[in-house]
Motif scaffolding. Structure first.
Motif, PDB file in Angstrom:
ATOM      1  N   GLU A   1       4.489 -11.893  -5.451  1.00  0.00           N
ATOM      2  CA  GLU A   1       4.550 -10.486  -5.025  1.00  0.00           C
ATOM      3  C   GLU A   1       5.035 -10.366  -3.573  1.00  0.00           C
ATOM      4  O   GLU A   1       4.926 -11.313  -2.802  1.00  0.00           O
ATOM      5  N   LYS A   2       5.525  -9.159  -3.229  1.00  0.00           N
ATOM      6  CA  LYS A   2       5.970  -8.895  -1.858  1.00  0.00           C
ATOM      7  C   LYS A   2       5.217  -7.691  -1.309  1.00  0.00           C
ATOM      8  O   LYS A   2       4.758  -6.843  -2.071  1.00  0.00           O
ATOM      9  N   LYS A   3       5.136  -7.644   0.007  1.00  0.00           N
ATOM     10  CA  LYS A   3       4.456  -6.543   0.672  1.00  0.00           C
ATOM     11  C   LYS A   3       5.064  -5.193   0.256  1.00  0.00           C
ATOM     12  O   LYS A   3       4.363  -4.199   0.083  1.00  0.00           O
ATOM     13  N   SER A   4       6.388  -5.199   0.075  1.00  0.00           N
ATOM     14  CA  SER A   4       7.078  -3.943  -0.249  1.00  0.00           C
ATOM     15  C   SER A   4       6.735  -3.441  -1.663  1.00  0.00           C
ATOM     16  O   SER A   4       7.057  -2.310  -2.010  1.00  0.00           O
ATOM     17  N   ASP A   5       6.078  -4.279  -2.475  1.00  0.00           N
ATOM     18  CA  ASP A   5       5.642  -3.813  -3.803  1.00  0.00           C
ATOM     19  C   ASP A   5       4.569  -2.729  -3.678  1.00  0.00           C
ATOM     20  O   ASP A   5       4.347  -1.964  -4.608  1.00  0.00           O
ATOM     21  N   TYR A   6       3.887  -2.730  -2.538  1.00  0.00           N
ATOM     22  CA  TYR A   6       2.710  -1.843  -2.408  1.00  0.00           C
ATOM     23  C   TYR A   6       2.767  -1.048  -1.108  1.00  0.00           C
ATOM     24  O   TYR A   6       1.964  -1.253  -0.204  1.00  0.00           O
ATOM     25  N   LYS A   7       3.716  -0.146  -1.014  1.00  0.00           N
ATOM     26  CA  LYS A   7       3.937   0.550   0.262  1.00  0.00           C
ATOM     27  C   LYS A   7       2.788   1.450   0.693  1.00  0.00           C
ATOM     28  O   LYS A   7       2.350   1.388   1.819  1.00  0.00           O
ATOM     29  N   ASN A   8       2.333   2.288  -0.214  1.00  0.00           N
ATOM     30  CA  ASN A   8       1.328   3.274   0.213  1.00  0.00           C
ATOM     31  C   ASN A   8      -0.026   3.064  -0.437  1.00  0.00           C
ATOM     32  O   ASN A   8      -0.855   3.975  -0.460  1.00  0.00           O
ATOM     33  N   LEU A   9      -0.240   1.873  -0.955  1.00  0.00           N
ATOM     34  CA  LEU A   9      -1.488   1.635  -1.686  1.00  0.00           C
ATOM     35  C   LEU A   9      -2.602   1.208  -0.729  1.00  0.00           C
ATOM     36  O   LEU A   9      -2.457   0.255   0.021  1.00  0.00           O
TER      37      LEU A   9
ATOM     38  N   CYS B   1       0.559  -8.372 -14.073  1.00  0.00           N
ATOM     39  CA  CYS B   1       1.497  -7.305 -13.743  1.00  0.00           C
ATOM     40  C   CYS B   1       1.111  -6.822 -12.355  1.00  0.00           C
ATOM     41  O   CYS B   1       0.102  -7.253 -11.818  1.00  0.00           O
ATOM     42  N   LYS B   2       1.917  -5.930 -11.792  1.00  0.00           N
ATOM     43  CA  LYS B   2       1.611  -5.420 -10.453  1.00  0.00           C
ATOM     44  C   LYS B   2       0.459  -4.411 -10.509  1.00  0.00           C
ATOM     45  O   LYS B   2       0.175  -3.846 -11.572  1.00  0.00           O
TER      46      LYS B   2
ATOM     47  N   GLY C   1      -7.559  -1.038   2.675  1.00  0.00           N
ATOM     48  CA  GLY C   1      -6.607  -1.750   3.538  1.00  0.00           C
ATOM     49  C   GLY C   1      -5.363  -2.198   2.797  1.00  0.00           C
ATOM     50  O   GLY C   1      -4.814  -1.452   1.973  1.00  0.00           O
ATOM     51  N   ASP C   2      -4.913  -3.430   3.082  1.00  0.00           N
ATOM     52  CA  ASP C   2      -3.674  -3.952   2.492  1.00  0.00           C
ATOM     53  C   ASP C   2      -3.965  -4.827   1.285  1.00  0.00           C
ATOM     54  O   ASP C   2      -4.993  -5.505   1.227  1.00  0.00           O
ATOM     55  N   VAL C   3      -3.024  -4.846   0.358  1.00  0.00           N
ATOM     56  CA  VAL C   3      -3.148  -5.676  -0.850  1.00  0.00           C
ATOM     57  C   VAL C   3      -3.074  -7.157  -0.459  1.00  0.00           C
ATOM     58  O   VAL C   3      -2.262  -7.551   0.369  1.00  0.00           O
ATOM     59  N   ILE C   4      -3.944  -7.961  -1.062  1.00  0.00           N
ATOM     60  CA  ILE C   4      -3.850  -9.416  -0.933  1.00  0.00           C
ATOM     61  C   ILE C   4      -2.768  -9.855  -1.924  1.00  0.00           C
ATOM     62  O   ILE C   4      -2.878  -9.582  -3.123  1.00  0.00           O
ATOM     63  N   LEU C   5      -1.721 -10.484  -1.418  1.00  0.00           N
ATOM     64  CA  LEU C   5      -0.561 -10.762  -2.278  1.00  0.00           C
ATOM     65  C   LEU C   5      -0.659 -12.118  -2.978  1.00  0.00           C
ATOM     66  O   LEU C   5      -1.135 -13.094  -2.407  1.00  0.00           O
ATOM     67  N   LEU C   6      -0.173 -12.137  -4.222  1.00  0.00           N
ATOM     68  CA  LEU C   6      -0.021 -13.397  -4.955  1.00  0.00           C
ATOM     69  C   LEU C   6       1.386 -13.936  -4.660  1.00  0.00           C
ATOM     70  O   LEU C   6       2.252 -13.188  -4.185  1.00  0.00           O
ATOM     71  N   PRO C   7       1.621 -15.243  -4.957  1.00  0.00           N
ATOM     72  CA  PRO C   7       2.909 -15.849  -4.584  1.00  0.00           C
ATOM     73  C   PRO C   7       4.136 -15.094  -5.099  1.00  0.00           C
ATOM     74  O   PRO C   7       5.175 -15.097  -4.445  1.00  0.00           O
TER      75      PRO C   7
END
Lengths: 161, 417
Positions: free
Chosen positions: B263-271, B325-326, B255-261
């Protein structure tokens, strides 16, 4: 009153394997046979004996499990049994050159996680017919079944498609 | 909730086998070391304990926890046993934290041990593999190194992580341990040494994998009032977090990455996340701990990390989970030297599991002991040299992880003086 000299534990010829004297280290044997029920997973194992790979699907949310479970991990609903396709793709793999004691005689063996079309989750199995270390992510594979079922998840295995 | 402090800790030297002392004596040794470090603390002051050990199989003794409680002279005070696989030590630490935070106890001992030398290495691997689904996973080839190998194969596929980057973790951690007298396996290695050691499960070699160990550790936690009475170098627990995931790798969502403060959703487009390449439980634990600690950017607000590197690959995966890191950048992170002793955020400055050893129930508590000493600035006193002392360390993170990412704890500690 009984003769006290005759009241004693009978001596046997069994000894103890000793590895070291100080500290005293001995061999302690332990072994057990479990009476293991596959319980709600039973239809999967019965399926293997019939040459079928059974997964499960949640009728409420449609989530499909390639490794079956009786209840959906997302919505909690009771799942239904579905037959999976016999062909899939390698999602990831490894070749084990060592292993747990029980599996050492079988090394090296290749483990794969298989993706199936229409399933949301994966299935762990062994890949046969590929040299150790030579499996590839994305490889097409197909299921084969033991003729004489052992009612173990290793009754099914995969070979290159 | 009350503030909780760590006031003292002790560990035994981890070793392949320590047949001279059983689990009780080993814990006693670690416990006495901790008691001696806070001379004002008496047995009477201790309100209770939490016991940490993973496997009754290894111990060949059920209810070993109460036998330690008794051996330490803590009966009839409260005690309980915590078990959560490889994360048992970290979970035990958090359980002791809860006992103080809730007000139930003012002083609580978290102790842990494992005696893995009681069986041969391959039987030990079998015990550990029983911590995988015994219907579907264990019979197929139950072997933890195999499971982690599959995870990192996918990590390599998704992100281009290389075996040399993994080997760099081994070189770093074994090298750090050269100055840690408690470590089991200090070594000066090269990337080539790691790659040339025996292949265990593609791509992990012997030097990518931690060893089995005998060892024990103890940590003493206290309320603010007691901490200030006992020591002038208390360390405060400012954040705790715990995450979980499905036992079967096969069941992990995509599914979708759980983001840390930071980070942005756009950091992980196709992951697709976490799949089998990342640890959702680790990310969840870090997120909770950062929220409690008020940490917005762990890259800038953490001075060092002691994380669960049972495999070189899991150290790389964990950099990403805890936001050093990302996702996808973990391999480059270690390669850049950022995790070195003199890097941006030293990771496993004392050698980690790879070099210190991994007596499961003691491991997470070992991290707490080392983090305490780092934050107190007392590494020299305890190690006999200050080469591993992280200069001016104010805040450290400890991370405990159960196979294959099922239970993960993150706790953040801060200098409290």
């Amino acid at each position: 009153m009984a003769d006290e000299k005759k009241i004693k534990v009978p001596e046997t010829q069994e000894g103890t394997v000793v590895y070291n004297l100080d500290p005293l280290i001995i061999k302690y044997h332990y072994e057990i046979d479990y009476i293991h029920s596959y319980a709600q997973d039973t239809p999967f194992f019965a399926g293997l004996a019939a040459g079928k790979l059974m997964g499960s699907r949640c009728p409420k949310c449609g989530y499909t499990y390639a490794t079956p479970r009786a209840h959906c991990m997302h919505c909690g609903g009771k799942t239904e049994w579905v037959e999976l396709p016999k062909e899939g793709t390698v999602h990831t793999w490894t070749t084990c050159y060592f292993g747990s004691e029980a599996f050492l005689p079988e090394t090296p063996f290749t483990l794969i996680m298989v993706e199936f079309k229409g399933a949301n989750t994966l299935f762990l199995s062994r890949l046969i017919g590929v040299e150790p270390g030579k499996a590839k992510i994305g490889m097409k594979v197909k299921a084969k079944f033991l003729r004489n079922s052992k009612f173990s998840p290793t009754d099914v295995y995969f070979v290159p498609a | 909730m009350r503030d909780v402090y760590v006031v003292s800790g002790g560990i035994t030297k981890f070793s392949k086998a320590s047949p001279d002392k059983d689990f009780r004596y080993m814990v006693k040794e670690a416990f006495d070391y901790a008691m001696n470090d806070v001379p004002k603390l008496t047995l009477d002051d201790i309100d209770g304990s939490v016991a940490s050990y993973f496997s009754d199989h290894f111990t060949r003794q059920l209810m070993a926890g109460i036998m330690v409680q008794d051996y330490l002279g803590l009966c009839p005070k409260p005690s309980r046993r915590i078990e959560s696989g490889g994360a048992t030590g970290g979970m035990c630490f958090q359980s002791a934290w809860e006992a103080i935070a809730s007000g139930r106890m003012d002083v609580c001992v978290a102790f842990g041990f494992e005696t893995m030398s009681r069986v041969n290495t391959w039987k030990g691997n079998e015990f550990i593999a029983l911590a995988s689904d015994t219907n579907f996973d264990y019979p197929v080839g139950g072997f933890y190194t195999g499971y982690y190998a599959m995870m990192v194969q996918r990590h390599m596929h998704e992100f281009g992580t290389t075996v040399e980057q993994m080997a760099a973790v081994s070189v770093k951690n074994h090298g750090n341990a050269l100055n840690n007298p408690y470590s089991q396996y200090p070594a000066k290695l090269t990337i080539k040494d790691v790659r040339n050691s025996e292949m265990v499960a593609d791509p992990l070699t012997r030097l990518d994998v931690c060893v089995m160990s005998d060892g024990a550790a103890a940590v003493i936690l206290a309320s603010e009032e007691m901490a200030k009475k006992l020591t002038n170098k208390p360390v405060k627990v400012i954040g705790v977090g715990t995450g979980t995931d499905a036992m079967r790798l096969a069941d992990r969502p995509h599914g979708d990455v759980i983001l840390l403060p930071h980070e942005k959703k756009s950091d992980y487009k196709n992951l697709k996340y976490p799949g089998v390449h990342s640890f959702r439980g680790g990310r969840t634990a870090a997120k909770q701990a950062y929220e409690m600690a008020g940490i917005k950017d762990p890259r800038k607000e953490i001075d060092f990390v002691e994380l669960h590197d049972a495999f070189t690959s899991s150290e790389i995966q964990t950099y990403e989970d805890i936001g050093l890191c990302k996702y996808g950048e973990g391999g480059k992170y270690v390669e850049s030297g950022a995790a070195d002793l003199d890097g941006a955020v030293p990771v496993n400055p004392t050698g980690g599991l790879l070099a210190c050893g991994h007596p499961v129930g003691a491991t997470g508590l070992m991290q707490a002991v080392f983090a305490l000493w780092q934050l107190q600035g007392t590494i020299k006193k305890h190690f006999g040299n200050d080469k591993l002392q992280v200069k001016n360390a104010k805040r450290g993170l400890i991370h405990s992880h159960a196979g294959t990412g099922t239970y993960i704890t993150v706790s953040v500690l801060e200098r409290g003086f």
